[in-house]
Design a protein around this motif. Structure first.
Motif, mmCIF file in Angstrom:
data_model
loop_
_atom_site.group_PDB
_atom_site.id
_atom_site.type_symbol
_atom_site.label_atom_id
_atom_site.label_comp_id
_atom_site.label_asym_id
_atom_site.label_seq_id
_atom_site.Cartn_x
_atom_site.Cartn_y
_atom_site.Cartn_z
ATOM 1 N N ALA A 25 0.807 -1.224 0.000
ATOM 2 C CA ALA A 25 0.000 0.000 0.000
ATOM 3 C C ALA A 25 0.840 1.275 0.000
ATOM 4 C CB ALA A 25 -0.928 0.002 1.215
ATOM 5 N N ARG A 26 2.141 1.158 0.089
ATOM 6 C CA ARG A 26 2.967 2.369 0.101
ATOM 7 C C ARG A 26 2.797 3.141 -1.198
ATOM 8 N NH1 ARG A 26 8.689 0.200 2.653
ATOM 9 N NH2 ARG A 26 7.850 -0.264 4.722
ATOM 10 N N PRO A 27 2.638 4.443 -1.103
ATOM 11 C CA PRO A 27 2.473 5.254 -2.316
ATOM 12 C C PRO A 27 3.809 5.422 -3.048
ATOM 13 C CG PRO A 27 2.563 6.656 -0.385
ATOM 14 C CD PRO A 27 2.554 5.242 0.122
ATOM 15 N N PHE A 28 3.726 5.729 -4.316
ATOM 16 C CA PHE A 28 4.906 6.007 -5.127
ATOM 17 C C PHE A 28 5.177 7.505 -5.079
ATOM 18 C CE2 PHE A 28 3.660 1.882 -6.580
ATOM 19 C CZ PHE A 28 4.851 1.248 -6.887
ATOM 20 N N ASP A 29 6.016 7.905 -4.145
ATOM 21 C CA ASP A 29 6.396 9.295 -3.955
ATOM 22 C C ASP A 29 7.731 9.527 -4.667
ATOM 23 O OD1 ASP A 29 7.108 11.821 -3.050
ATOM 24 O OD2 ASP A 29 7.498 11.164 -0.998
ATOM 25 N N PRO A 30 7.754 10.330 -5.733
ATOM 26 C CA PRO A 30 8.997 10.527 -6.490
ATOM 27 C C PRO A 30 10.185 10.976 -5.632
ATOM 28 C CG PRO A 30 7.140 11.434 -7.701
ATOM 29 C CD PRO A 30 6.627 11.053 -6.332
ATOM 30 N N ALA A 31 9.951 11.830 -4.652
ATOM 31 C CA ALA A 31 11.052 12.291 -3.797
ATOM 32 C C ALA A 31 11.601 11.130 -2.963
ATOM 33 C CB ALA A 31 10.583 13.431 -2.892
ATOM 34 N N GLU A 32 10.710 10.311 -2.442
ATOM 35 C CA GLU A 32 11.164 9.153 -1.663
ATOM 36 C C GLU A 32 11.924 8.169 -2.548
ATOM 37 O OE1 GLU A 32 9.381 6.265 1.710
ATOM 38 O OE2 GLU A 32 8.277 6.242 -0.188
ATOM 39 N N LEU A 33 11.428 7.931 -3.760
ATOM 40 C CA LEU A 33 12.107 7.011 -4.672
ATOM 41 C C LEU A 33 13.518 7.511 -4.996
ATOM 42 C CD1 LEU A 33 9.180 6.049 -7.065
ATOM 43 C CD2 LEU A 33 10.127 4.718 -5.167
ATOM 44 N N ILE A 60 15.684 6.670 -1.985
ATOM 45 C CA ILE A 60 15.995 5.237 -1.970
ATOM 46 C C ILE A 60 17.097 4.940 -2.986
ATOM 47 C CG2 ILE A 60 15.087 2.926 -2.455
ATOM 48 C CD1 ILE A 60 12.327 4.015 -1.443
ATOM 49 N N LYS A 61 16.950 5.470 -4.194
ATOM 50 C CA LYS A 61 17.954 5.226 -5.238
ATOM 51 C C LYS A 61 19.312 5.794 -4.835
ATOM 52 C CE LYS A 61 18.969 6.136 -10.085
ATOM 53 N NZ LYS A 61 18.531 6.829 -11.302
ATOM 54 N N ARG A 62 19.338 7.024 -4.285
ATOM 55 C CA ARG A 62 20.612 7.622 -3.855
ATOM 56 C C ARG A 62 21.272 6.781 -2.770
ATOM 57 N NH1 ARG A 62 17.925 12.685 -4.403
ATOM 58 N NH2 ARG A 62 17.454 12.680 -2.185
ATOM 59 N N LEU A 63 20.474 6.268 -1.843
ATOM 60 C CA LEU A 63 21.032 5.437 -0.778
ATOM 61 C C LEU A 63 21.613 4.149 -1.352
ATOM 62 C CD1 LEU A 63 21.432 5.300 2.317
ATOM 63 C CD2 LEU A 63 19.318 3.943 2.385
ATOM 64 N N TRP A 64 20.904 3.537 -2.308
ATOM 65 C CA TRP A 64 21.414 2.322 -2.941
ATOM 66 C C TRP A 64 22.721 2.616 -3.672
ATOM 67 C CZ3 TRP A 64 22.528 1.078 -7.946
ATOM 68 C CH2 TRP A 64 22.881 -0.263 -8.173
ATOM 69 N N VAL A 65 22.812 3.749 -4.358
ATOM 70 C CA VAL A 65 24.055 4.121 -5.050
ATOM 71 C C VAL A 65 25.185 4.272 -4.027
ATOM 72 C CG1 VAL A 65 25.199 5.958 -6.360
ATOM 73 C CG2 VAL A 65 22.943 5.130 -7.077
#
Length: 153
Positions: free
Chosen positions: A12-20, A23-28
């Motif tokens: 149910a988590r929304p797709f928030d572009p800022a959060e995504l 997440i991507k920056r942290l993975w990098v």
């Protein structure tokens, strides 16, 4: 894997572009630290209660001390390791990647003795995202265990 949220809550988590993007920056950051074998940098991407789990062996490492032990063993087992990413999905639940781990198996890992052989191992890794801390709650890792003990390159 931690049971912070039920699967229904995670779906149910929304797709928030800022959060995504976070997440991507942290993975990098995590990936760069791993390439550099920077254990402190890796720990900086993980929640204090993180869990590392190899699904096929049932092995589990808890918390930052556990993550340090996991990476110390991985880097000793494959001192020349390299990861080649082939698939990645970033979503509000975290990151899922498919990569090929190559290296020479010089030390024990995943419950197997060192073989001294070159290994090419496809790994599937889930990095669950914790919205509260803004960090990953560890990694859940899958691979074909037979490939660790046999020459595969």
């Amino acid at each position: 894997m931690t049971a912070r949220d039920s699967i229904q809550a995670r779906l149910a988590r929304p797709f928030d572009p800022a959060e995504l993007r976070r997440i991507k920056r942290l993975w990098v950051r995590h990936s760069i630290a791993e390439d550099r074998r920077d254990i402190d940098g890796l720990i900086g991407t993980l929640s204090p209660d993180c869990v590392y789990e190899i699904a096929v062996t049932g092995q589990r490492w808890d918390g930052h001390d556990g993550a340090r032990a996991f990476y110390t063993e991985l880097f000793a087992a494959f001192p020349d390791n390299a990861f080649a990413l082939s698939e990645i999905v970033v979503g509000p639940q975290g990151v899922f990647e498919v990569a090929t781990l190559t290296g020479t198996n010089e030390g024990p890992w995943a419950g197997t003795a060192p073989s001294g052989l070159a290994v090419s191992l496809e790994v599937l890794i889930l990095f669950p995202w914790d919205r509260t801390s803004g960090l990953f709650t560890g990694e859940r890792i899958w691979f074909d265990r037979q490939r660790v003990t046999s020459e595969s390159t």
